[in-house]
Enzyme design. Sequence first.
Site, PDB file in Angstrom:
ATOM      1  N   HIS A   1       0.811  -1.222   0.000  1.00 11.07           N
ATOM      2  CA  HIS A   1       0.000   0.000   0.000  1.00 11.07           C
ATOM      3  C   HIS A   1       0.844   1.271   0.000  1.00 11.07           C
ATOM      4  O   HIS A   1       0.311   2.375  -0.148  1.00 11.07           O
ATOM      5  CB  HIS A   1      -0.997   0.001   1.175  1.00 11.07           C
ATOM      6  CG  HIS A   1      -0.407   0.307   2.508  1.00 11.07           C
ATOM      7  ND1 HIS A   1      -0.024  -0.650   3.404  1.00 11.07           N
ATOM      8  CD2 HIS A   1      -0.145   1.493   3.109  1.00 11.07           C
ATOM      9  CE1 HIS A   1       0.436  -0.083   4.506  1.00 11.07           C
ATOM     10  NE2 HIS A   1       0.380   1.225   4.354  1.00 11.07           N
TER      11      HIS A   1
ATOM     12  N   ASP B   1       0.066  -7.568   1.565  1.00  8.77           N
ATOM     13  CA  ASP B   1       0.575  -6.198   1.667  1.00  8.77           C
ATOM     14  C   ASP B   1       2.104  -6.179   1.714  1.00  8.77           C
ATOM     15  O   ASP B   1       2.699  -5.874   2.742  1.00  8.77           O
ATOM     16  CB  ASP B   1      -0.036  -5.515   2.888  1.00  8.77           C
ATOM     17  CG  ASP B   1       0.120  -3.996   2.843  1.00  8.77           C
ATOM     18  OD1 ASP B   1       0.581  -3.473   1.810  1.00  8.77           O
ATOM     19  OD2 ASP B   1      -0.223  -3.345   3.846  1.00  8.77           O
TER      20      ASP B   1
ATOM     21  N   GLY C   1       3.132   6.591   9.241  1.00 11.10           N
ATOM     22  CA  GLY C   1       4.491   6.751   8.744  1.00 11.10           C
ATOM     23  C   GLY C   1       5.374   5.549   8.959  1.00 11.10           C
ATOM     24  O   GLY C   1       6.533   5.533   8.553  1.00 11.10           O
ATOM     25  N   ASP C   2       4.863   4.494   9.602  1.00 15.25           N
ATOM     26  CA  ASP C   2       5.660   3.298   9.832  1.00 15.25           C
ATOM     27  C   ASP C   2       5.330   2.178   8.858  1.00 15.25           C
ATOM     28  O   ASP C   2       5.965   1.138   8.869  1.00 15.25           O
ATOM     29  CB  ASP C   2       5.463   2.794  11.256  1.00 15.25           C
ATOM     30  CG  ASP C   2       6.104   3.727  12.267  1.00 15.25           C
ATOM     31  OD1 ASP C   2       7.189   4.240  11.974  1.00 15.25           O
ATOM     32  OD2 ASP C   2       5.516   3.965  13.321  1.00 15.25           O
ATOM     33  N   SER C   3       4.325   2.358   8.028  1.00 16.94           N
ATOM     34  CA  SER C   3       3.955   1.337   7.060  1.00 16.94           C
ATOM     35  C   SER C   3       5.178   0.842   6.306  1.00 16.94           C
ATOM     36  O   SER C   3       6.051   1.625   5.930  1.00 16.94           O
ATOM     37  CB  SER C   3       2.984   1.912   6.025  1.00 16.94           C
ATOM     38  OG  SER C   3       1.690   1.964   6.530  1.00 16.94           O
TER      39      SER C   3
END
Length: 267
Positions: free
Chosen positions: A79, A124, A212-214
């Site tokens: 994503h 993902d 912001g850690d994806s």
Amino acid sequence: MRSSLKHLKRSTAAGAVALAALSLQPAAAHAASAPGGSTHPHVVGGTRAGQGEFPFMVRLSMGCGGALYTKDIVLTAAHCVDRSGPDTSITATAGAVDLEDAAAVKVNSTQVLQAPGYNGKGKDWALIKLAKPLDQPTLKIAENDTFNKGDFTIAGWGADKEGGDQQRYLLKATVPFVDDATCQKAYGDSLTPGEEICAGKLDTGGTDTCQGDSGGPMFRKDDGGQWLQVGIVSWGEGCARPGKPGVYTEVSTFAADIKKAAGQLGG
């Protein structure tokens, strides 16, 4: 992203941090009350990582994290990218816990490979090919579910609280495994067992990934004492909320597909 909205990815898309960012929040999402009534306005349960502690960590310019799968391929979340194909727009920063450190190395992408069949649910993962190899250690991935249990380490430059700002310094924390049945009680049909693995402090909350850690790794030591990636930061409801664990791509499920994809990129 974990925000007040439900079941959101944790990447920080420009202008949509509260909507789509699933960043890794290494410590706490909310300011938590301490004994005596004082509050901790910053990360709860997390601390700054030491220089060189997790040298495989990569910060991506679209507002995601990642880990070096090979010297010139970053493993991140599907994503976080739009599609597969040539792409020179992404900058990977590595080699420093401080993103403003003059010693940090920046390398542009050349190509992206998004998980085949990715449609926003499960699967993902994605690979980003870099223009040149980085002189940093890589992070091996779990090829079976042997280590999909126990306590995991999370790390990232994402928000240190729900709705918070991205961080200059890399933060780290520890989160315990949450079994599928328990995680499904929190998320129902939104969870894809077998493709996703959950972790977090169910009773208390306070430790999690966030906006912001994806794409960043969830990892632990194997029997030989080496770091092993078992998850990829994917999504969750809010950040570090009690009863709402973080949801991560279950790396072992896709290990063969990731290896095949890396081969296609020349890794």
